[in-house]
Design a protein around this motif. Sequence first.
Motif, PDB file in Angstrom:
ATOM      1  N   ILE A  19       0.847  -1.204   0.000  1.00  0.00           N
ATOM      2  CA  ILE A  19       0.000   0.000   0.000  1.00  0.00           C
ATOM      3  C   ILE A  19       0.880   1.251   0.000  1.00  0.00           C
ATOM      4  CG2 ILE A  19      -1.708   1.320   1.322  1.00  0.00           C
ATOM      5  CD1 ILE A  19      -2.909  -1.370   2.198  1.00  0.00           C
ATOM      6  N   ARG A  20       1.969   1.213   0.764  1.00  0.00           N
ATOM      7  CA  ARG A  20       2.895   2.348   0.796  1.00  0.00           C
ATOM      8  C   ARG A  20       3.484   2.599  -0.592  1.00  0.00           C
ATOM      9  NH1 ARG A  20       5.681   1.131   5.075  1.00  0.00           N
ATOM     10  NH2 ARG A  20       7.225  -0.099   3.965  1.00  0.00           N
ATOM     11  N   ALA A  21       3.820   1.545  -1.321  1.00  0.00           N
ATOM     12  CA  ALA A  21       4.363   1.691  -2.676  1.00  0.00           C
ATOM     13  C   ALA A  21       3.333   2.325  -3.610  1.00  0.00           C
ATOM     14  CB  ALA A  21       4.824   0.335  -3.218  1.00  0.00           C
ATOM     15  N   GLU A  22       2.088   1.899  -3.492  1.00  0.00           N
ATOM     16  CA  GLU A  22       1.015   2.483  -4.312  1.00  0.00           C
ATOM     17  C   GLU A  22       0.798   3.949  -3.940  1.00  0.00           C
ATOM     18  OE1 GLU A  22      -0.723   1.265  -6.928  1.00  0.00           O
ATOM     19  OE2 GLU A  22       0.593  -0.482  -6.847  1.00  0.00           O
ATOM     20  N   ILE A  62       1.209   9.683  -5.144  1.00  0.00           N
ATOM     21  CA  ILE A  62       1.605  11.022  -4.690  1.00  0.00           C
ATOM     22  C   ILE A  62       2.526  11.683  -5.719  1.00  0.00           C
ATOM     23  CG2 ILE A  62       3.049  12.226  -2.979  1.00  0.00           C
ATOM     24  CD1 ILE A  62       0.177  11.822  -2.070  1.00  0.00           C
ATOM     25  N   ALA A  63       3.457  10.926  -6.270  1.00  0.00           N
ATOM     26  CA  ALA A  63       4.364  11.491  -7.287  1.00  0.00           C
ATOM     27  C   ALA A  63       3.572  11.959  -8.502  1.00  0.00           C
ATOM     28  CB  ALA A  63       5.425  10.465  -7.685  1.00  0.00           C
ATOM     29  N   ALA A  64       2.623  11.150  -8.963  1.00  0.00           N
ATOM     30  CA  ALA A  64       1.806  11.524 -10.118  1.00  0.00           C
ATOM     31  C   ALA A  64       0.903  12.707  -9.778  1.00  0.00           C
ATOM     32  CB  ALA A  64       0.973  10.328 -10.583  1.00  0.00           C
ATOM     33  N   LEU A  65       0.349  12.712  -8.573  1.00  0.00           N
ATOM     34  CA  LEU A  65      -0.532  13.796  -8.145  1.00  0.00           C
ATOM     35  C   LEU A  65       0.231  15.118  -8.069  1.00  0.00           C
ATOM     36  CD1 LEU A  65      -3.385  14.559  -7.173  1.00  0.00           C
ATOM     37  CD2 LEU A  65      -2.654  13.924  -4.861  1.00  0.00           C
ATOM     38  N   ARG A 123      -9.915  17.879 -17.883  1.00  0.00           N
ATOM     39  CA  ARG A 123     -10.823  17.078 -18.708  1.00  0.00           C
ATOM     40  C   ARG A 123     -10.047  16.028 -19.515  1.00  0.00           C
ATOM     41  NH1 ARG A 123     -13.569  21.090 -20.662  1.00  0.00           N
ATOM     42  NH2 ARG A 123     -12.360  21.359 -22.549  1.00  0.00           N
ATOM     43  N   VAL A 124      -8.944  16.440 -20.128  1.00  0.00           N
ATOM     44  CA  VAL A 124      -8.151  15.534 -20.972  1.00  0.00           C
ATOM     45  C   VAL A 124      -7.492  14.433 -20.138  1.00  0.00           C
ATOM     46  CG1 VAL A 124      -6.052  15.435 -22.402  1.00  0.00           C
ATOM     47  CG2 VAL A 124      -7.763  17.200 -22.820  1.00  0.00           C
ATOM     48  N   THR A 125      -7.057  14.762 -18.935  1.00  0.00           N
ATOM     49  CA  THR A 125      -6.356  13.782 -18.090  1.00  0.00           C
ATOM     50  C   THR A 125      -7.283  13.101 -17.090  1.00  0.00           C
ATOM     51  OG1 THR A 125      -5.774  15.392 -16.374  1.00  0.00           O
ATOM     52  CG2 THR A 125      -4.214  15.117 -18.230  1.00  0.00           C
ATOM     53  N   ASP A 126      -8.577  13.414 -17.158  1.00  0.00           N
ATOM     54  CA  ASP A 126      -9.542  12.898 -16.184  1.00  0.00           C
ATOM     55  C   ASP A 126      -9.043  13.192 -14.770  1.00  0.00           C
ATOM     56  OD1 ASP A 126     -11.852  11.716 -15.240  1.00  0.00           O
ATOM     57  OD2 ASP A 126     -11.103   9.659 -15.452  1.00  0.00           O
ATOM     58  N   HIS A 127      -8.700  14.463 -14.557  1.00  0.00           N
ATOM     59  CA  HIS A 127      -8.164  14.939 -13.269  1.00  0.00           C
ATOM     60  C   HIS A 127      -6.928  14.166 -12.846  1.00  0.00           C
ATOM     61  CE1 HIS A 127     -11.407  17.790 -12.483  1.00  0.00           C
ATOM     62  NE2 HIS A 127     -12.148  16.934 -13.142  1.00  0.00           N
ATOM     63  N   GLY A 128      -6.112  13.808 -13.811  1.00  0.00           N
ATOM     64  CA  GLY A 128      -4.835  13.152 -13.530  1.00  0.00           C
ATOM     65  C   GLY A 128      -4.845  11.645 -13.611  1.00  0.00           C
ATOM     66  N   ARG A 129      -6.010  11.032 -13.742  1.00  0.00           N
ATOM     67  CA  ARG A 129      -6.061   9.559 -13.755  1.00  0.00           C
ATOM     68  C   ARG A 129      -5.237   8.968 -14.905  1.00  0.00           C
ATOM     69  NH1 ARG A 129     -10.963  11.221 -12.078  1.00  0.00           N
ATOM     70  NH2 ARG A 129     -11.559  10.579  -9.989  1.00  0.00           N
ATOM     71  N   THR A 130      -5.281   9.619 -16.076  1.00  0.00           N
ATOM     72  CA  THR A 130      -4.498   9.097 -17.207  1.00  0.00           C
ATOM     73  C   THR A 130      -2.994   9.289 -17.011  1.00  0.00           C
ATOM     74  OG1 THR A 130      -4.643  11.154 -18.473  1.00  0.00           O
ATOM     75  CG2 THR A 130      -6.405   9.527 -18.815  1.00  0.00           C
ATOM     76  N   GLU A 131      -2.638  10.075 -15.994  1.00  0.00           N
ATOM     77  CA  GLU A 131      -1.217  10.315 -15.680  1.00  0.00           C
ATOM     78  C   GLU A 131      -0.751   9.497 -14.469  1.00  0.00           C
ATOM     79  OE1 GLU A 131      -0.701  14.932 -16.810  1.00  0.00           O
ATOM     80  OE2 GLU A 131      -2.073  14.511 -15.151  1.00  0.00           O
ATOM     81  N   GLY A 132      -1.600   8.628 -13.969  1.00  0.00           N
ATOM     82  CA  GLY A 132      -1.215   7.785 -12.848  1.00  0.00           C
ATOM     83  C   GLY A 132      -1.745   8.213 -11.502  1.00  0.00           C
TER      84      GLY A 132
END
Length: 176
Positions: free
Chosen positions: A110-113, A118-121, A163-172
């Motif tokens: 869980i810590r790894a996830e 956090i890095a992507a956010l 909108r393009v990144t789905d609030h960052g989901r497509t970026e991890g």
Amino acid sequence: MHREPVHSDNEDAYVRARKRMRFVVVALLILACSTISAFANPTVQTRWVNYAVTGTTVDTILQQMRDNGPNGSWAYTRWYVRWTASCEVALEINYTMPKHTRRGAMPANIRAEWDKMIAALMAHEEQHGAHGRNAARELVQKRCRNGNAIVQKWAEQDRIYDRVTDHGRTEGVTFP
């Protein structure tokens, strides 16, 4: 035999022209420096605020981010651009991010996830901050003409980016 140097009118004209040219160059440099200082880079103030996450399971972490996150989000970036009549531009960027205060209590997987998310956010939120920086730079470049339109253009870039990144989901920006 000693001869006095011969001065022609052409030489005197040449010397006078050089003196005038030096004066013009110095005047232009002074003008350029005053213009540069009047339209210098924007001042930027950046502030990071964290809200605490203490959960050690995926469900509790997600719940705490929903409950404690800004505006119902996991993170949020707000930027403000201000300018004066003489086009002194100031940018304030406020980032709000989750911070796990009990990382050691999380299971390793869980810590790894969490760390990956956090890095992507953070990268996603910093892009929002870059839009504010772009707005401030463009204001300076355009000497604050159409300032509101410039700010609105970059605010729209924020909305398009989410909108393009789905609030960052497509970026991890996913957990787990």
